[in-house]
Design a protein around this motif. Structure first.
Motif, PDB file in Angstrom:
ATOM      1  N   ILE A 189       1.086 -31.276 -75.010  1.00 54.77           N
ATOM      2  CA  ILE A 189       1.436 -30.877 -73.652  1.00 54.77           C
ATOM      3  C   ILE A 189       1.199 -29.383 -73.471  1.00 54.77           C
ATOM      4  O   ILE A 189       1.540 -28.588 -74.336  1.00 54.77           O
ATOM      5  CB  ILE A 189       2.915 -31.227 -73.391  1.00 54.77           C
ATOM      6  CG1 ILE A 189       3.099 -32.732 -73.553  1.00 54.77           C
ATOM      7  CG2 ILE A 189       3.364 -30.752 -72.027  1.00 54.77           C
ATOM      8  CD1 ILE A 189       4.523 -33.176 -73.681  1.00 54.77           C
ATOM      9  N   LYS A 190       0.639 -29.031 -72.335  1.00 53.67           N
ATOM     10  CA  LYS A 190       0.448 -27.613 -72.001  1.00 53.67           C
ATOM     11  C   LYS A 190       1.377 -27.271 -70.840  1.00 53.67           C
ATOM     12  O   LYS A 190       1.030 -27.481 -69.668  1.00 53.67           O
ATOM     13  CB  LYS A 190      -1.006 -27.320 -71.650  1.00 53.67           C
ATOM     14  CG  LYS A 190      -1.255 -25.829 -71.529  1.00 53.67           C
ATOM     15  CD  LYS A 190      -2.722 -25.514 -71.549  1.00 53.67           C
ATOM     16  CE  LYS A 190      -2.928 -24.010 -71.544  1.00 53.67           C
ATOM     17  NZ  LYS A 190      -4.338 -23.673 -71.517  1.00 53.67           N
ATOM     18  N   PRO A 191       2.577 -26.771 -71.152  1.00 50.94           N
ATOM     19  CA  PRO A 191       3.592 -26.546 -70.115  1.00 50.94           C
ATOM     20  C   PRO A 191       3.132 -25.657 -68.965  1.00 50.94           C
ATOM     21  O   PRO A 191       3.471 -25.938 -67.815  1.00 50.94           O
ATOM     22  CB  PRO A 191       4.746 -25.890 -70.884  1.00 50.94           C
ATOM     23  CG  PRO A 191       4.571 -26.364 -72.286  1.00 50.94           C
ATOM     24  CD  PRO A 191       3.079 -26.465 -72.479  1.00 50.94           C
TER      25      PRO A 191
ATOM     26  N   LEU B 229       8.253 -28.890 -68.872  1.00 49.72           N
ATOM     27  CA  LEU B 229       7.462 -29.266 -67.711  1.00 49.72           C
ATOM     28  C   LEU B 229       8.340 -29.366 -66.469  1.00 49.72           C
ATOM     29  O   LEU B 229       7.971 -28.910 -65.394  1.00 49.72           O
ATOM     30  CB  LEU B 229       6.767 -30.609 -67.946  1.00 49.72           C
ATOM     31  CG  LEU B 229       5.555 -30.573 -68.852  1.00 49.72           C
ATOM     32  CD1 LEU B 229       5.113 -31.994 -69.176  1.00 49.72           C
ATOM     33  CD2 LEU B 229       4.424 -29.807 -68.235  1.00 49.72           C
ATOM     34  N   SER B 230       9.515 -29.959 -66.615  1.00 52.24           N
ATOM     35  CA  SER B 230      10.390 -30.148 -65.463  1.00 52.24           C
ATOM     36  C   SER B 230      10.893 -28.830 -64.905  1.00 52.24           C
ATOM     37  O   SER B 230      11.191 -28.724 -63.728  1.00 52.24           O
ATOM     38  CB  SER B 230      11.584 -31.026 -65.857  1.00 52.24           C
ATOM     39  OG  SER B 230      11.122 -32.298 -66.213  1.00 52.24           O
ATOM     40  N   ALA B 231      10.993 -27.827 -65.741  1.00 53.21           N
ATOM     41  CA  ALA B 231      11.522 -26.541 -65.294  1.00 53.21           C
ATOM     42  C   ALA B 231      10.476 -25.672 -64.613  1.00 53.21           C
ATOM     43  O   ALA B 231      10.797 -24.641 -64.040  1.00 53.21           O
ATOM     44  CB  ALA B 231      12.104 -25.793 -66.495  1.00 53.21           C
ATOM     45  N   MET B 232       9.219 -26.077 -64.681  1.00 55.75           N
ATOM     46  CA  MET B 232       8.151 -25.259 -64.104  1.00 55.75           C
ATOM     47  C   MET B 232       8.107 -25.401 -62.592  1.00 55.75           C
ATOM     48  O   MET B 232       8.778 -26.210 -61.992  1.00 55.75           O
ATOM     49  CB  MET B 232       6.791 -25.679 -64.694  1.00 55.75           C
ATOM     50  CG  MET B 232       6.697 -25.493 -66.183  1.00 55.75           C
ATOM     51  SD  MET B 232       6.665 -23.747 -66.564  1.00 55.75           S
ATOM     52  CE  MET B 232       6.691 -23.825 -68.330  1.00 55.75           C
TER      53      MET B 232
ATOM     54  N   GLU C 184      -5.357 -22.957 -77.299  1.00 52.66           N
ATOM     55  CA  GLU C 184      -5.212 -22.717 -75.860  1.00 52.66           C
ATOM     56  C   GLU C 184      -3.793 -23.004 -75.351  1.00 52.66           C
ATOM     57  O   GLU C 184      -3.559 -22.973 -74.152  1.00 52.66           O
ATOM     58  CB  GLU C 184      -6.239 -23.530 -75.078  1.00 52.66           C
ATOM     59  CG  GLU C 184      -7.639 -22.979 -75.243  1.00 52.66           C
ATOM     60  CD  GLU C 184      -8.643 -23.606 -74.290  1.00 52.66           C
ATOM     61  OE1 GLU C 184      -8.229 -24.278 -73.315  1.00 52.66           O
ATOM     62  OE2 GLU C 184      -9.843 -23.426 -74.530  1.00 52.66           O
ATOM     63  N   GLY C 185      -2.865 -23.287 -76.254  1.00 56.08           N
ATOM     64  CA  GLY C 185      -1.471 -23.415 -75.843  1.00 56.08           C
ATOM     65  C   GLY C 185      -0.914 -24.811 -75.692  1.00 56.08           C
ATOM     66  O   GLY C 185       0.223 -24.978 -75.251  1.00 56.08           O
TER      67      GLY C 185
END
Length: 173
Positions: free
Chosen positions: A77-79, A15-18, A58-59
């Motif tokens: 979590i859905k990144p 998440l942080s890298a998105m 759905e990921g």
């Protein structure tokens, strides 16, 4: 417990890298609706995730044995949701499930998440300021904001409180 921490660390690092997210709702119309109307729309949009297999298909990621947080549940979590430019009441980054005695999972909450480095001010959704900034729960570097919304299991302390004493990890595998 180690598997849980590793899963959360991977998820939060992802998440942080998105890309950046906005600290405000997606639609201008969201500001014109009452919080009650926004919550009803959110709940309706999340109904399909009552079936955990739909979320997994759905990921959403993170379902590992023993990954239940007391008074919260299991976080999926859905990144790629963080790729959205803005928060949206219909698309939380995280779904929270309670493990049941029969081996199934009950959807209990949505959680909206924003890495602290992606915003200059505290995010707001449903007229609620997010909790934080706080250290990432998995021990990874960085901080985040989050907002739990107990749409599918009544929280006696309030719909926006981070913990729900009615959620049990008793049947987590």
């Amino acid at each position: 417990m180690k598997k849980f921490l590793v899963a959360l660390m991977v998820a939060f690092l992802s998440l942080s890298a998105m890309s950046a997210v906005s600290a405000h709702p997606h639609h201008d119309d969201d500001d014109k609706m009452s919080v009650r109307e926004q919550l009803a729309i959110s709940k309706k949009a999340l109904e399909k995730y009552r079936d955990i297999d739909v979320a997994l298909d759905e990921g959403f990621k993170g379902l590992v044995p023993g990954a239940c947080v007391p008074n919260m549940g299991i976080h999926l979590i859905k990144p790629n949701r963080v790729d959205d430019a803005k928060l949206h009441i219909k698309r939380p980054e995280i779904l929270v499930y309670e493990p049941l005695k029969n081996g199934k999972y009950k959807l209990v909450a949505g959680e909206w998440y924003v890495p602290a480095e992606k915003t200059k001010k505290t995010p707001v959704l449903f007229d609620q300021k997010f909790q934080g900034p706080m250290a990432n729960h998995d021990g990874s570097p960085g901080k985040h904001y989050d907002l739990h919304v107990w749409l599918f299991k009544k929280n006696p302390d309030g719909i926006f409180k981070p913990e729900n004493k009615r959620v049990s990890c008793k049947y987590a595998k």
